[in-house]
Design an enzyme around this catalytic site. Structure first.
Site, PDB file in Angstrom:
ATOM      1  N   SER A 196      14.860  11.599 -46.671  1.00  0.00           N
ATOM      2  CA  SER A 196      13.756  12.311 -46.054  1.00  0.00           C
ATOM      3  C   SER A 196      12.497  11.447 -46.112  1.00  0.00           C
ATOM      4  CB  SER A 196      13.576  13.665 -46.747  1.00  0.00           C
ATOM      5  OG  SER A 196      12.896  14.563 -45.927  1.00  0.00           O
ATOM      6  N   ASP A 438      19.907  18.915 -38.318  1.00  0.00           N
ATOM      7  CA  ASP A 438      18.663  18.801 -39.084  1.00  0.00           C
ATOM      8  C   ASP A 438      17.491  18.780 -38.105  1.00  0.00           C
ATOM      9  OD1 ASP A 438      16.514  18.119 -40.702  1.00  0.00           O
ATOM     10  OD2 ASP A 438      17.176  16.048 -40.998  1.00  0.00           O
ATOM     11  N   HIS A 463      20.191  18.087 -43.249  1.00  0.00           N
ATOM     12  CA  HIS A 463      19.185  17.207 -43.828  1.00  0.00           C
ATOM     13  C   HIS A 463      19.704  16.518 -45.101  1.00  0.00           C
ATOM     14  CE1 HIS A 463      15.076  15.803 -43.946  1.00  0.00           C
ATOM     15  NE2 HIS A 463      14.929  16.205 -45.185  1.00  0.00           N
TER      16      HIS A 463
END
Length: 510
Positions: A196, A438, A463
């Site tokens: 991320s 995601d 994700h």
């Protein structure tokens, strides 16, 4: 909690963190929708939040590095230092004499204790590579706090001014180079990993410090969600698509619920009626508080729509499975219960989904450099309109911190525009992995840029799913995704060893 909520036994969490953030400073305004932070984990989808001490084996050892406060200035105060935490696992390392590789996880917007139990890709693959594992905590999070305390570090913009991504990746470079010298491992290749926001850092680290890292795996890294590169409504468009694919009736119920919430709220005692219907712990001050709680619920479900539970299906199962005759808001509440569990009351604050230090830290980061312009218009998603207004956004940030954000700094410093053209010849050895379910994948690199800057995508992925620990229930497409990533990294390291051998042989002949 009832038995149905026990389906959510997600062993890696609650969610990279991403990855993602709750932008709290505009929670009562229309300038920014209620967005998830960039993150690998969320506390919502686990019964009890895991901690490092409970979940990580004794093979991990904790150390501290005396880190420089400011890497880019020579003023006396720049030489101030703070203790930066890093964790190492020597169990599988083949040693410096064998030039065995070093895998480095770049911490993101959380205490390192929070992400360590979730990140399994490194430990799963370390035996095969005979790799040393290093995990470095991001400055201003966890135990890596400058100025002696969180209170002093977060006091104002003067102390927070050293809290940015450029300083963070410079920290990582210092720690890695220090460890290679200390371990006499100058010839050990380094691969950096991030998820991320940490995935952004990993890709940027490879671009800025190619002499330190041989390659990078950037999982769910939305490096293109800046300026106008990605449509502002991209995130919520994918959330909407996910829900609509699971159930058209669920999608329609959610879409129509916002106006119904406003209608009930406008009635006498309407906020109390809504609070009772949704079992809100504290008195609602306005309908926006409830709508933000519901938005966050749907965002979490979509962003972390992982097998085998598939949270979007859980929410829609609750909505569609509500008893016949229930009104639309009762069905919406059934979806909340299906995901979050059956509790006596629900706290609408985002502190129930993420640690407070992460929320505070990410608020500063998004108010300084990490300006991700997300918004939505009328009827382009299943959510009410919430256009992104940079002027109002900047005013909110200035009112909080006394300084405005720099919305174009990320693309100025790291790039992003015309990325195919720029990185085709400039960059190498980066894997951008994304799951197309995601919502942040819309801001990711989704196609190969060159033979060594590659995109690995999965249609059903969520994700940061690939960087988490493998389980026996992983679907075949996820197994194959990880296998492809491992094979690419093997190729990088094999080529490095071939180059090292050739150069060493040449030097021996001189």
């Amino acid at each position: 909690m009832n038995s149905s909520s026990l389906q959510v036994s997600w062993q890696w969490f609650s969610v990279l963190g991403l990855v993602i953030f709750f932008f709290t400073i505009t929670s009562a305004s229309s300038t920014q929708p209620n967005l998830l932070r960039l993150s690998i984990r969320t506390q919502t989808l686990q019964r009890e939040p895991a901690t490092f001490s409970e979940s990580v084996s004794e093979d991990f050892q904790t150390f501290y590095y005396n880190q420089t406060l400011d890497h880019f200035n020579y003023r006396p105060e720049s030489y101030t230092t703070f203790e930066q935490r890093y964790v190492m696992n020597f169990k599988y390392w083949g040693g410096a004499n064998a030039s065995a590789p070093i895998f480095v996880y770049l911490g993101a917007e959380a205490d390192l204790d929070y992400d360590l139990p979730a990140v399994g890709f490194l430990t799963d693959n370390a035996p095969q590579f005979k790799a040393l594992l290093v995990y470095i905590e991001h400055r201003y999070y966890g135990k890596s706090i400058p100025f002696g305390s969180r209170k002093e570090a977060f006091k104002d913009a003067s102390s927070l001014g050293y809290f940015n991504s450029a300083q963070a990746i410079a920290d990582y470079a210092e720690v890695i180079l220090y460890l290679k010298r200390k371990l006499l491992a100058e010839n050990s290749p380094v691969i950096v990993f991030g998820a991320s926001y940490g995935g952004m850092l990993a890709s940027w680290f490879r671009l800025k410090y190619p002499h330190v890292a041989l390659g990078a795996l950037a999982s769910s890294a939305p490096i293109l969600y800046f300026d106008d590169i990605t449509p502002q409504n991209g995130y919520d468009s994918i959330v909407t698509k996910n829900f609509r694919e699971v159930s058209e009736s669920c999608y329609r119920t959610i879409s129509k619920s916002w106006s119904e919430i406003d209608r009930v709220a406008s009635e006498p005692n309407g906020l109390s009626i809504l609070g009772n219907k949704f079992r809100i712990c504290d008195q609602l001050n306005n309908s926006g508080e409830l709508k933000e709680f519901l938005e966050r619920t749907y965002h979490i479900a979509a962003q972390y729509d992982d097998p085998p539970s598939y949270p979007v299906s859980m929410v829609c199962g609750g909505i569609d499975g509500a008893p016949e005759g229930n009104d639309s808001l009762s069905r919406v509440f059934a979806g909340v219960v299906a995901l979050r569990g059956n509790f006596s009351c629900y706290n609408t604050s985002n502190t129930t989904d993420y640690p407070i230090e992460t929320i505070e830290g990410w608020d500063w980061q998004t108010c300084s450099e990490m300006v991700i312009p997300m918004g939505r218009g009328d009827n382009d998603t299943m959510f009410p309109p919430a256009p992104f207004n940079l002027t109002a956004y900047s005013q909110d940030c200035t009112s909080l911190y006394g300084v405005p954000p720099r919305p174009h700094w990320v693309t100025s410093y790291y790039g992003g525009h015309d990325i195919e053209l720029i990185l085709r010849r400039f960059a190498s050895n980066i894997i951008f992995s994304n799951g197309l379910r995601d919502p942040y994948s819309v801001g990711g690199v989704l196609k190969n840029i060159s033979h060594s800057v590659v995109a690995i995508i999965t249609v059903n992925g969520s994700h940061c799913l690939d960087i988490r620990k493998a389980t026996s229930t992983d679907p075949e497409w996820l197994v194959m995704q990880r296998k492809a990533e491992v094979e690419i990294i093997e190729g990088w390291i094999a080529q490095y060893y071939a180059d090292l051998h050739a150069i060493t042989k040449l030097d021996d002949h001189v």
